[in-house]
Design a protein around this motif. Structure first.
Motif, PDB file in Angstrom:
ATOM      1  N   ALA A  40      28.139  68.372 112.993  1.00 12.88           N
ATOM      2  CA  ALA A  40      27.060  67.858 111.783  1.00 12.88           C
ATOM      3  C   ALA A  40      25.930  69.031 113.391  1.00 12.88           C
ATOM      4  CB  ALA A  40      26.480  67.461 113.457  1.00 12.88           C
ATOM      5  N   ALA A  41      25.929  69.257 114.313  1.00 10.83           N
ATOM      6  CA  ALA A  41      24.629  70.321 114.402  1.00 10.83           C
ATOM      7  C   ALA A  41      25.387  71.387 113.994  1.00 10.83           C
ATOM      8  CB  ALA A  41      24.804  70.751 115.972  1.00 10.83           C
ATOM      9  N   LYS A  42      26.657  72.445 114.009  1.00  6.20           N
ATOM     10  CA  LYS A  42      26.743  73.406 113.195  1.00  6.20           C
ATOM     11  C   LYS A  42      26.372  73.104 111.457  1.00  6.20           C
ATOM     12  CE  LYS A  42      28.957  76.398 111.149  1.00  6.20           C
ATOM     13  NZ  LYS A  42      28.850  78.290 111.769  1.00  6.20           N
ATOM     14  N   LEU A  43      26.656  71.721 110.864  1.00  2.00           N
ATOM     15  CA  LEU A  43      26.518  72.152 109.467  1.00  2.00           C
ATOM     16  C   LEU A  43      24.738  71.676 109.100  1.00  2.00           C
ATOM     17  CD1 LEU A  43      29.146  68.532 107.813  1.00  2.00           C
ATOM     18  CD2 LEU A  43      29.170  71.630 108.487  1.00  2.00           C
ATOM     19  N   ALA A  44      24.126  71.212 110.541  1.00  7.56           N
ATOM     20  CA  ALA A  44      22.743  70.999 109.755  1.00  7.56           C
ATOM     21  C   ALA A  44      22.015  72.646 110.242  1.00  7.56           C
ATOM     22  CB  ALA A  44      22.301  69.793 110.489  1.00  7.56           C
ATOM     23  N   ASP A  45      22.168  73.026 110.730  1.00 10.01           N
ATOM     24  CA  ASP A  45      21.930  74.360 110.980  1.00 10.01           C
ATOM     25  C   ASP A  45      22.051  75.707 109.989  1.00 10.01           C
ATOM     26  OD1 ASP A  45      20.396  76.561 112.884  1.00 10.01           O
ATOM     27  OD2 ASP A  45      22.371  76.906 113.814  1.00 10.01           O
ATOM     28  N   SER A  46      23.607  75.128 109.363  1.00  9.40           N
ATOM     29  CA  SER A  46      24.417  76.040 108.042  1.00  9.40           C
ATOM     30  C   SER A  46      23.375  75.669 106.703  1.00  9.40           C
ATOM     31  CB  SER A  46      25.427  76.300 108.495  1.00  9.40           C
ATOM     32  OG  SER A  46      26.121  76.545 109.576  1.00  9.40           O
ATOM     33  N   SER A  47      23.037  74.371 106.800  1.00  9.71           N
ATOM     34  CA  SER A  47      22.458  74.307 105.505  1.00  9.71           C
ATOM     35  C   SER A  47      21.150  73.057 105.601  1.00  9.71           C
ATOM     36  CB  SER A  47      23.894  73.611 104.022  1.00  9.71           C
ATOM     37  OG  SER A  47      23.179  72.704 103.328  1.00  9.71           O
TER      38      SER A  47
END
Length: 730
Positions: free
Chosen positions: A381-388
């Motif tokens: 979730a942190a990766k997706l929120a940071d990337s999009s």
């Protein structure tokens, strides 16, 4: 003149051979109706459900199996016509005696074939059109979608396919009949009736040996199939199939002589009433037609097996639909795929420099993915929120579950300890050395809270078990008993006695089999030992409706991991990686796929099962009706020597019952063996009981096969009554 004679013959034969005509009509109707399924898609709004491809796939599968169905119906038409031609030999001989040339006789038969074919096509297509309209409502029910506007749909493609197939079948039949008439000699035609009247019974001792051998071969086939299972179509499967077919043919080849010898030696039975006449009638017929009876039995077996297992599989795709769509979407990271290149020194030494360079690149990619995951502490979730930026617009709630595998305890250890396996030898062997899957308690409870289901408390030295997979239920129950112990990360954990059935992902089939919920400190110890998650599931609840949410999800994944040109050309909207996202599966996709597979398998099972069933029943009916007509002289003798109506009709009833039920009984025995193996290998693993599909199969057989049996009996009874008239006593 010839046309008038042909039509007169048809009218005269309608009463005796109406079963053949009705079967053709049903065959044409079902053939058209099921091949028109694709055309029904215009009745539904498929834009939102993304189901159009399912209709296309269903249509393609039905079209493929229609080739098999056409061959079966072609066999029925050719066999029935050949049977009727042989029975009418004396009639054709009379035509030749009266001065008609063979060409004219062939023309009469050809005109009869064309007339019957044309009428059956017209009536069958009309019935098929009506049936296809009813199928549209069934389709809507299986798909759980509404009709936007109902209207009559005529499928041109299905019409042309049906017309082409049956025109070809009747053309071949006409040619076959013409050639058959031309090769007969006049003496053979005129003496056909007397030849048909002879009893043909084999030596009882040879029949006894053959019968015992048949039972042995069939038993060998059953044992081979049970031992081999149905996990793959290997040599064992084909050997069992060949043995079953060979045993079936040998069974019917030897049956009549063996049973006749037994009954003859049972004086109290053989000399009671018309048992002597009835037994010899049946024995003679079975000996003459053992090949066709064997084929009928095999076709019945195929019909029953396809229908029962097909309906069971169809239920499997909808039985888990509620638990399989708890979340709006599930993103899966298959971290176990991030293994990099080959690290075996001997294997590397045998490679070319180019291949070794490829392995180094694979290692570099795996290291980069692992470093990225470690940077986010494996938090998808942190990766997706940071990337999009789409994340905040899309996601309302989410929960991540990381699944680890430990080498301290394997599933094989637990199976050996508790004496519980997966119910299938090969599947049990496949996971025997696999370490048990463990989940952190905080992640599990967060997932449970998101779906409103009970949480668990395992303390610092306890564990609970989560299981939603039927095959591992017994093992999970045994492992979850209070006081049981397992070892994880070098620590001994004691069962709290709690077991949950919490799905961790959206899926058509439950995939959570005996996962162990352990304290977070145990997960920390595993991480400290360098263990990475084997798989991670990020379950998401949208802020929007599912249709809009799916579109936003696709956009977000494309931003996080843009697909390459090659990946994009394969239909992927994003570039899959072992982490953060390997697969994306939404609740809408689960619903569409489950409903689509339910539709396709249900239709295929019904289509194949019904056509094979009516074809086999029709063959038996035609044979029995012809036998009754050929035996009228014998029934006349019985009436003349004082046998009353009840005795004669009781004998007829016994003949019809034996002729229909013996092939069915052996086919049922084959089916029970095959379905039990399929149930063990597939259905029970999916949580589907075979009882309900078996009950549905029984109802289908009772209605369709039973109807043919009753019609055959009453038609045969009518033939005898019309022929003997007042000679019947009582």
């Amino acid at each position: 003149m010839l046309a008038k004679l042909a039509f007169r013959n048809i009218r005269r034969s309608v009463k005796d051979y109406g079963v053949y005509f009705v079967t053709l009509v049903f065959g044409v109707a079902v053939f058209y109706a099921f091949n028109s399924v694709t055309s029904q898609s215009i009745l539904f709004d498929l834009e939102d459900t993304a189901s159009a491809s399912v209709f296309d796939m269903t249509g393609q599968m039905l079209g493929m199996f229609s080739v098999v169905i056409a061959c079966v119906l072609g066999f029925l038409v050719l066999y029935a016509n050949g049977f009727l031609i042989r029975r009418r030999k004396q009639e054709f001989g009379t035509y030749l005696m009266l001065g008609m040339n063979p060409s004219s006789v062939s023309v009469i038969v050809l005109l009869e074939t064309v007339a019957v074919g044309l009428v059956s096509l017209v009536v069958g297509l009309a019935l098929g059109f009506a049936l296809s309209q009813g199928l549209s409502f069934v389709t809507a029910g299986l798909f759980n979608i509404q009709m936007t506007q109902y209207r009559f749909v005529f499928s041109t493609d299905a019409f042309l396919l049906t017309l082409g197939c049956f025109v070809l079948i009747f053309a071949v039949t006409g040619l076959f009949n013409t050639l058959s008439i031309r090769r007969y000699k006049l003496i053979d035609l005129l003496s056909a009736r007397s030849k048909n009247a002879r009893f043909r019974v084999r030596n009882p001792w040879i029949s006894l040996v053959g019968f015992v051998a048949a039972v042995g071969v069939i038993a060998w086939a059953y044992v081979t199939l049970v031992d081999n299972g149905l996990m793959q179509f290997d040599e064992g499967f084909w050997r069992a199939t060949a043995l079953m077919v060979a045993g079936t043919f040998l069974f019917f080849w030897s049956l009549a002589g063996f049973v006749l010898a037994v009954i003859e030696r049972t004086r109290g039975v053989y000399f009671k009433g018309l048992a002597m006449f009835t037994t010899r009638q049946i024995a003679s017929k079975v000996n003459t037609a053992f090949v066709s009876l064997s084929v009928v039995c095999v076709m019945l077996f195929f019909s029953l097996t396809v229908f029962s297992t097909g309906m069971g599989l169809a239920r499997a795709f909808t039985g888990n639909i509620e638990d399989g769509t708890l979340y709006d979407a599930t993103l899966t990271a298959n971290v176990y795929l991030n293994a990099g290149g080959v690290h075996d020194e001997e294997a590397l030494a045998s490679m070319s420099e180019e291949d070794r360079a490829y392995q180094r690149v694979a290692d570099e990619k795996a290291a980069a993915i692992a470093a990225d995951a470690e940077a986010y502490d494996w938090d998808i979730a942190a990766k997706l929120a940071d990337s999009s930026g789409v994340w905040d617009e899309l996601v309302d709630r989410f929960a991540q579950v990381d699944v680890y595998q430990t080498s301290d305890t394997t599933y094989g250890d637990l199976m050996d300890r508790y004496g519980k396996d997966l119910g299938n030898e090969k599947q049990s062997a496949a996971v025997h050395k696999q370490g048990i899957a463990v989940i952190g308690v905080s992640q599990f409870n967060a997932l449970a809270e998101m779906t409103g289901r009970p949480t668990v408390d395992v303390g610092e030295d306890g564990y609970a078990v989560n299981n939603a997979f039927d095959a591992t239920r017994a093992l999970a129950d045994a492992s979850a008993r209070k006081g049981e112990m397992i070892e994880v990360a070098g620590r001994m954990l004691t069962a709290t006695g709690e077991r949950r059935s919490q799905p961790t992902q959206d899926a058509a089939f439950a995939a959570d089999g005996a996962n162990f919920i352990v304290p977070d400190s145990v997960i920390a110890d595993l991480r400290g030992q360098g263990v990475r998650p084997d798989q991670s599931f990020l379950d998401i609840m949208y802020k929007t409706d599912r249709v809009q949410g799916d579109a936003l999800l696709e956009q977000m994944l494309a931003e996080v991991s843009p697909p390459s040109a090659e990946v994009s050309s394969s239909g992927w909207a994003f570039g899959p990686k072992p982490w953060p996202v390997t697969l994306s599966f939404t609740a809408e996709e689960v619903l569409v796929q489950s409903s689509g597979m339910n539709l396709m398998i249900s239709y295929l099972a019904l289509y194949i099962g019904f056509v094979f069933l009516i074809a086999t029943a029709a063959v038996l009916a035609i044979q029995q009706l012809s036998e009754t007509s050929d035996s009228l002289a014998r029934y006349k003798v019985l009436a003349e020597i004082g046998c009353d109506r009840r005795m004669i009709f009781r004998s007829l009833r016994a003949q019809v019952l034996v002729y229909f039920l013996v092939p069915l009984a052996l086919a049922v025995a084959h089916t029970v063996c095959a379905v039990s193996v399929i149930s063990d290998a597939v259905l029970e693993q999916l949580g589907v009981s075979v009882f309900e599909p078996a009950l549905m199969t029984g109802v289908l057989v009772a209605v369709v096969y039973g109807a043919y049996l009753l019609v055959t009996y009453f038609a045969s009874k009518g033939i005898i009554r019309a022929s003997l008239g007042k000679k019947l006593i009582g």
